[in-house]
Design an enzyme around this catalytic site. Structure first.
Site, PDB file in Angstrom:
ATOM      1  N   SER A 136       0.869  -1.179   0.000  1.00  0.00           N
ATOM      2  CA  SER A 136       0.000   0.000   0.000  1.00  0.00           C
ATOM      3  C   SER A 136       0.899   1.221   0.000  1.00  0.00           C
ATOM      4  O   SER A 136       2.066   1.147   0.403  1.00  0.00           O
ATOM      5  CB  SER A 136      -0.884   0.008   1.250  1.00  0.00           C
ATOM      6  OG  SER A 136      -1.545   1.250   1.410  1.00  0.00           O
ATOM      7  N   TYR A 189      -1.604  -0.300  10.560  1.00  0.00           N
ATOM      8  CA  TYR A 189      -1.730  -0.679   9.151  1.00  0.00           C
ATOM      9  C   TYR A 189      -0.456  -0.344   8.387  1.00  0.00           C
ATOM     10  O   TYR A 189       0.081  -1.177   7.642  1.00  0.00           O
ATOM     11  CB  TYR A 189      -2.935   0.032   8.543  1.00  0.00           C
ATOM     12  CG  TYR A 189      -3.226  -0.357   7.112  1.00  0.00           C
ATOM     13  CD1 TYR A 189      -3.790  -1.601   6.819  1.00  0.00           C
ATOM     14  CD2 TYR A 189      -2.941   0.502   6.060  1.00  0.00           C
ATOM     15  CE1 TYR A 189      -4.058  -1.967   5.504  1.00  0.00           C
ATOM     16  CE2 TYR A 189      -3.214   0.143   4.743  1.00  0.00           C
ATOM     17  CZ  TYR A 189      -3.776  -1.086   4.478  1.00  0.00           C
ATOM     18  OH  TYR A 189      -4.038  -1.456   3.179  1.00  0.00           O
TER      19      TYR A 189
END
Length: 269
Positions: free
Chosen positions: A156, A169
């Site tokens: 990501s 995250y």
């Protein structure tokens, strides 16, 4: 699911490859499953939510006129190593091997360092990092035996940049990028490629939930995010699926250890 004319002209670049996708019941995972099937692959649609995986399979069969014996759904929690081992054995028994692994399962735990519990830390690492490693552990023997394969991991932009109150995250996605580089080194002599794909802001359920948590409509959220990147819009699951299929194919045999950003130019500014 609609696809572009460009997709339809690819002429089945994954013909007869067995592609195992985790997290395939979600928005991006579903798009990857559809596109792999379109490109001639035998597709394993796995997800912790069996109903979601079954729906993806049913949609592919209905919309792609796909033969049912070329696609299968599996309920799979990638935190459970025994379940992974059983799933890999099931696929190998049915189709003989696996050519491509797409690690797309993800847990979207965000927050500040003070707010995240020890259990939440364990869970996000178990899904986003440990689960990826365990999937590879049990599929790599098949790839080594055939001396070829492609492993595609979901990173990501959150693994590349810092974002406010995204600590868990972002930390796991940074770990995925390093896992990818190390695997590319260790597996390269077996002609096994390992790359990561790092999406930016893509219109998926987690993004919708993030917008809601910020008390923004999706339109407001999209407009605010779009202004921060070169392409003044957010991305679609299909655009990510196209990139995954390219990495899964034999069109890029010299690409390994790479992290391909698909973020509309967000990290370029």
């Amino acid at each position: 699911m609609a696809t572009s004319k460009a997709n339809e002209s690819w002429s089945q670049i994954l013909l007869d490859k067995v592609v195992f996708i985790t997290g395939a019941g979600g928005g991006i995972g579903s798009a990857i499953s559809h596109t792999c099937a379109l490109q001639g692959a035998k597709v394993v649609v796995s997800d912790v939510d069996k109903a979601a995986a079954d729906k993806v399979v049913a949609d592919i069969i209905a919309t792609r006129n796909q033969e049912s014996d070329r696609i299968m759904s599996i309920e799979l929690d990638t935190v459970d190593e025994q379940a992974i081992e059983q799933a890999v054995a099931l696929v190998a028994e049915k189709w003989g091997t696996i050519h491509v692994l797409v690690n797309a399962a993800a847990n979207f735990t965000v927050g500040s360092i003070e707010d995240i519990s020890a259990d939440a830390w364990s869970h996000v690492f178990n899904v986003n990092v440990r689960g990826y490693a365990l999937m590879i552990k049990h599929i790599v023997p098949l790839l080594k035996k055939q001396r070829s394969g492609s492993i595609i991991q979901f990173g990501s932009i959150s693994g590349v940049i810092a974002q406010p109150n995204f600590v868990p995250y972002n930390t796991t996605k940074g770990a995925v990028l390093q896992l990818t580089r190390n695997l590319a080194l260790d597996l390269g002599s077996y002609n096994i490629r390992c790359n990561s794909v790092s999406p930016g802001c893509i219109e998926t359920p987690p993004i919708c939930r993030l917008a809601e948590s910020l008390n923004l409509s999706m339109e407001e959220f999209t407009q605010s995010r779009a202004q921060k990147q070169c392409l003044k819009r957010i991305g679609t699951p299909q655009e990510i699926a196209n990139l995954v299929v390219f990495l899964a194919s034999d069109l890029c045999p010299f690409i390994t250890g790479a992290n391909l950003l698909a973020d509309g130019g967000y990290t370029a500014i």
